[in-house]
Design an enzyme around this catalytic site. Structure first.
Site, PDB file in Angstrom:
ATOM      1  N   PHE A 235       0.869  -1.186   0.000  1.00 45.51           N
ATOM      2  CA  PHE A 235       0.000   0.000   0.000  1.00 45.51           C
ATOM      3  C   PHE A 235       0.900   1.228   0.000  1.00 45.51           C
ATOM      4  O   PHE A 235       1.805   1.333   0.841  1.00 45.51           O
ATOM      5  CB  PHE A 235      -0.882   0.062   1.261  1.00 45.51           C
ATOM      6  CG  PHE A 235      -1.552   1.416   1.442  1.00 45.51           C
ATOM      7  CD1 PHE A 235      -2.852   1.619   1.012  1.00 45.51           C
ATOM      8  CD2 PHE A 235      -0.863   2.496   1.998  1.00 45.51           C
ATOM      9  CE1 PHE A 235      -3.458   2.877   1.140  1.00 45.51           C
ATOM     10  CE2 PHE A 235      -1.454   3.752   2.129  1.00 45.51           C
ATOM     11  CZ  PHE A 235      -2.755   3.940   1.704  1.00 45.51           C
ATOM     12  N   GLU A 236       0.638   2.134  -0.921  1.00 46.02           N
ATOM     13  CA  GLU A 236       1.320   3.430  -0.879  1.00 46.02           C
ATOM     14  C   GLU A 236       0.417   4.445  -1.558  1.00 46.02           C
ATOM     15  O   GLU A 236      -0.162   4.135  -2.599  1.00 46.02           O
ATOM     16  CB  GLU A 236       2.616   3.425  -1.720  1.00 46.02           C
ATOM     17  CG  GLU A 236       3.772   2.645  -1.176  1.00 46.02           C
ATOM     18  CD  GLU A 236       4.990   2.655  -2.112  1.00 46.02           C
ATOM     19  OE1 GLU A 236       4.828   2.608  -3.349  1.00 46.02           O
ATOM     20  OE2 GLU A 236       6.106   2.714  -1.592  1.00 46.02           O
ATOM     21  N   ILE A 237       0.312   5.610  -0.963  1.00 42.29           N
ATOM     22  CA  ILE A 237      -0.175   6.773  -1.706  1.00 42.29           C
ATOM     23  C   ILE A 237       0.991   7.743  -1.656  1.00 42.29           C
ATOM     24  O   ILE A 237       1.523   8.003  -0.565  1.00 42.29           O
ATOM     25  CB  ILE A 237      -1.440   7.387  -1.072  1.00 42.29           C
ATOM     26  CG1 ILE A 237      -2.588   6.367  -1.077  1.00 42.29           C
ATOM     27  CG2 ILE A 237      -1.862   8.665  -1.832  1.00 42.29           C
ATOM     28  CD1 ILE A 237      -3.862   6.843  -0.392  1.00 42.29           C
TER      29      ILE A 237
END
Ligand code: GDP
Ligand code: MN
Length: 348
Positions: A235-237
């Site tokens: 998960f990355e933003i």
């Protein structure tokens, strides 16, 4: 229309329901997924979660990248599920192969060794190319150059709570460049010399090191040794312009020449984390407590019952990993002088 007419008259034509969209401007942002054709049903599930909980209200685009050509079935199914535009890119060979300075015999020996030691993915060549690609190349794929923000999504993930605001806009408005939901200690066998390579980088490029950085997250002895703490990068933003900056590219290039993507098994998670920890100011890294998430084997279920009820969460709070001894999230809170959420003790 012939097809519609042949359906029983009780079947509503639900294809024509208007999309549920939030008003307001959109950011220059996209989802991005690296996948193989065989991942189709697992990524379909992830997309369904992301659309239901977030993107049906925002209709952001989705870029799919692959070292091979995507087949028609993959494109057909994923484009039907995504509410925004979908784009499919093939990774150039130079970004998914051994750089010329790598001794491939030495790399093969390492894989044999790691296989004996039963290190996860230790014997895999493709996993190493994948980690190197996610570390140094996805953000410069031609399809990604049109965007400023990305949200990485992997196959088989769950989102457990409604997200009713634009997370990309939140990042921009609050001057955030990188974010996470889960953090943990890396298997040290996969990165024995990664910290040495990072120290070598800081010595040669002191101009890239942020003053108010997150060294306390990365090290207990002011940089001598690594805590092995990293943000989980499935998960990355994040901000693509940061990854495309001279600072990040110098960092990646320097690590790439050290050879650990092949001579060890450096993951893109510790690589991104060390980069963010050293080169961003600590308030540019955001913990999304409100994004409830699962990627095998860990769950981030937001602490705070009222939040979970208000956002229709369906995760079991007992599964929350944040306050577990193997999580580094407490360390992140302490470094930033943040107050832990009410009720965290009960989840320890
Ligand atoms: P894990 O989460 O570390 O167990 O690794 P995954 O198997 O989930 O791989 C990480 C990401 O890379 C996922 O998005 C996968 O779909 C993708 N991926 C892994 N290996 C390959 C590969 O050989 N080719 C392509 N195109 N994608 C891959
Ligand atoms: Mn995965």
């Amino acid at each position: 229309h012939d097809q519609l007419q042949s359906k029983p008259s009780t079947t509503p034509n639900d294809k024509e329901l208007p999309p549920a969209t939030a008003s307001g401007d959109r950011m220059n942002a996209t989802f991005v997924t690296l996948a193989r054709n065989q991942d189709i049903w697992e990524i379909a599930k992830s997309i369904r979660h992301v659309e239901d909980r977030f993107n049906r209200k925002f209709n952001y685009d989705w870029v799919f990248l692959n070292d091979d050509d995507f087949n028609d079935e993959f494109k057909k199914v994923t484009s039907a599920l995504v509410s925004g535009k979908t784009k499919y890119g093939k990774i150039p060979k130079e970004h998914w192969s051994y750089p010329e300075w790598i001794d491939q015999n030495k790399a093969a020996k390492v894989r044999e060794d790691m296989k004996q030691k039963k290190i996860i993915y230790g014997d895999s060549v493709s996993y190493r190319h994948m980690c190197r690609y996610e570390s140094g190349f996805f953000f410069r794929h031609p399809l990604m150059l049109d965007y400023e923000w990305y949200w990485r999504v992997e196959p088989s993930i769950d989102l457990y709570c409604d997200i009713n605001y634009d997370t990309f806009k939140f990042m921009a408005d609050n001057k955030k460049k990188y974010s996470f939901v889960l953090s943990l200690y890396e298997y040290v066998e996969t990165i024995p010399t990664l910290w040495d390579a990072a120290k070598n980088f800081t010595k040669h490029y002191p101009q890239h090191i942020a003053k108010d950085n997150s060294m306390k997250f990365l090290s207990d002895d002011n940089g001598e040794t690594y805590t092995n703490c990293h943000f989980w990068s499935n998960f990355e933003i994040g901000n693509l312009n940061w990854l495309r900056s001279d600072a990040y590219i110098d960092f990646f290039t320097s690590l790439d020449h050290a050879g650990g993507f092949f001579y060890e098994r450096w993951g893109d998670a510790p690589v991104h984390s060390i980069a963010a920890g050293l080169m961003l100011a600590k308030d540019e890294i955001h913990f999304f407590n409100d994004i409830a998430y699962y990627h095998v084997p860990f769950t981030h279920c937001p602490t705070g019952e009222q939040y979970r009820l208000d956002h229709k969460c369906h995760c079991n709070p007992k599964d929350n990993f944040d306050w577990n001894g193997y999580s580094c999230t407490s360390r992140f809170y302490e470094m930033n002088g943040m107050q832990k959420p009410v009720g965290f003790e009960k989840e320890q």
